[in-house]
Scaffold this motif. Structure first.
Motif, short mmCIF file in Angstrom:
data_model
loop_
_atom_site.label_atom_id
_atom_site.label_comp_id
_atom_site.label_asym_id
_atom_site.label_seq_id
_atom_site.Cartn_x
_atom_site.Cartn_y
_atom_site.Cartn_z
N TRP A 113 65.24 52.09 26.01
CA TRP A 113 66.28 51.14 26.43
C TRP A 113 65.60 50.00 26.71
CZ3 TRP A 113 71.39 50.84 25.18
CH2 TRP A 113 72.05 51.98 25.00
N TYR A 114 65.99 48.79 26.41
CA TYR A 114 65.35 47.62 26.78
C TYR A 114 66.29 46.67 27.27
CZ TYR A 114 60.56 48.20 24.37
OH TYR A 114 59.50 48.59 24.07
N ARG A 115 66.05 45.75 28.20
CA ARG A 115 67.21 44.69 28.52
C ARG A 115 66.43 43.21 28.60
NH1 ARG A 115 67.86 46.72 35.06
NH2 ARG A 115 66.03 45.66 35.69
N ALA A 117 63.56 52.06 29.89
CA ALA A 117 63.42 53.60 30.08
C ALA A 117 63.05 54.03 28.54
CB ALA A 117 64.56 54.40 30.54
N THR A 118 62.05 55.21 28.73
CA THR A 118 61.99 55.73 27.32
C THR A 118 61.91 57.26 27.45
OG1 THR A 118 60.00 53.77 27.21
CG2 THR A 118 59.58 55.88 25.72
N ILE A 119 62.25 57.47 25.83
CA ILE A 119 62.17 59.34 25.95
C ILE A 119 61.40 59.46 24.73
CG2 ILE A 119 64.46 59.14 24.81
CD1 ILE A 119 64.84 61.93 26.37
N ASP A 160 60.11 57.89 30.91
CA ASP A 160 59.37 57.14 31.78
C ASP A 160 60.13 55.83 32.13
OD1 ASP A 160 56.30 55.07 31.73
OD2 ASP A 160 57.41 55.90 33.08
N TYR A 161 60.19 55.30 33.29
CA TYR A 161 61.06 54.25 33.61
C TYR A 161 60.27 53.03 34.26
CZ TYR A 161 64.38 58.12 33.26
OH TYR A 161 65.02 59.08 32.72
N ALA A 162 61.01 52.00 34.20
CA ALA A 162 60.28 50.67 34.91
C ALA A 162 60.52 50.98 36.35
CB ALA A 162 61.36 49.41 34.46
N ASP A 163 59.72 50.68 37.01
CA ASP A 163 59.61 50.51 38.64
C ASP A 163 61.12 50.15 39.21
OD1 ASP A 163 56.25 50.08 39.35
OD2 ASP A 163 57.18 51.85 38.46
N SER A 164 61.66 49.22 38.60
CA SER A 164 62.72 48.62 39.23
C SER A 164 64.08 49.61 38.96
CB SER A 164 63.03 47.48 38.42
OG SER A 164 63.28 47.51 37.06
N VAL A 165 64.15 50.64 38.03
CA VAL A 165 65.08 51.58 37.91
C VAL A 165 64.87 53.10 38.17
CG1 VAL A 165 65.95 49.71 36.00
CG2 VAL A 165 64.79 51.84 35.27
N LYS A 166 63.65 53.17 38.72
CA LYS A 166 63.36 54.60 38.84
C LYS A 166 64.09 55.05 40.05
CE LYS A 166 58.65 54.95 37.56
NZ LYS A 166 57.19 54.96 37.94
N THR A 192 72.90 60.89 20.11
CA THR A 192 72.96 59.49 20.81
C THR A 192 71.92 59.56 21.86
OG1 THR A 192 74.57 60.21 22.49
CG2 THR A 192 75.33 59.00 20.46
N VAL A 193 71.40 58.25 22.14
CA VAL A 193 70.48 58.48 23.23
C VAL A 193 71.22 57.35 24.27
CG1 VAL A 193 68.36 57.40 24.29
CG2 VAL A 193 68.03 58.42 22.11
N ASP A 194 71.45 58.29 25.47
CA ASP A 194 72.08 57.63 26.44
C ASP A 194 71.30 57.19 27.75
OD1 ASP A 194 74.66 60.51 26.07
OD2 ASP A 194 74.36 58.34 24.92
N LEU A 195 71.80 56.06 28.38
CA LEU A 195 71.16 55.51 29.53
C LEU A 195 72.34 55.66 30.88
CD1 LEU A 195 68.80 54.44 30.85
CD2 LEU A 195 69.55 52.21 30.54
N GLN A 196 72.10 56.60 31.63
CA GLN A 196 72.91 56.59 32.83
C GLN A 196 72.36 55.75 34.15
OE1 GLN A 196 75.93 58.29 33.20
NE2 GLN A 196 76.19 57.36 35.24
#
Length: 114
Positions: A36-38, A49-51, A58-64, A77-81
């Motif tokens: 997921w990018y934004r 975030a990456t899977i 792995d996650y960006a520091d801002s969303v960890k 699907t690939v989901d982002l909670q």
């Protein structure tokens, strides 16, 4: 041609939650990685975030600690909670899939009000 369709965006108050979903036209487990990018207005697209195919994340520091990426085999699907959302999370969120190339969805808008 791989097609990715995002859903689940919307308007939420700060502190709230949203769950984004990315539906793929191919079996999601064939991809080396999905992510997921934004992109916020006036800013560059950033990785959120990456899977991987091995289920490493792995996650960006801002969303960890606030966001969780996962794959749903049954729904393909690939989901982002996204929890504890902040106004700075406001952006268009894009799904990405990597095989021999990079594939993108059209994006879904997430707006977090203060």
């Amino acid at each position: 041609q791989v097609q990715l369709v995002e859903s689940g965006g919307g308007l939420v108050q700060a502190g709230g939650s949203l769950r984004l979903s990315c539906a793929a036209s191919e079996n999601i487990f064939i991809f080396r990685a999905m992510a997921w990018y934004r992109q916020a207005p006036g800013k560059e697209r950033e990785l959120v975030a990456t899977i991987t195919s091995g289920d490493s994340t792995d996650y960006a520091d801002s969303v960890k600690g606030r966001f969780t990426i996962s794959r749903d085999k049954g729904k393909n699907t690939v989901d982002l909670q996204m929890n504890s959302l902040k106004p700075e999370d406001t952006a268009v969120y894009y799904c990405n899939a990597e095989d021999y190339s990079y594939h993108w969805g059209q994006g879904t808008q997430v707006t977090v009000s203060s």
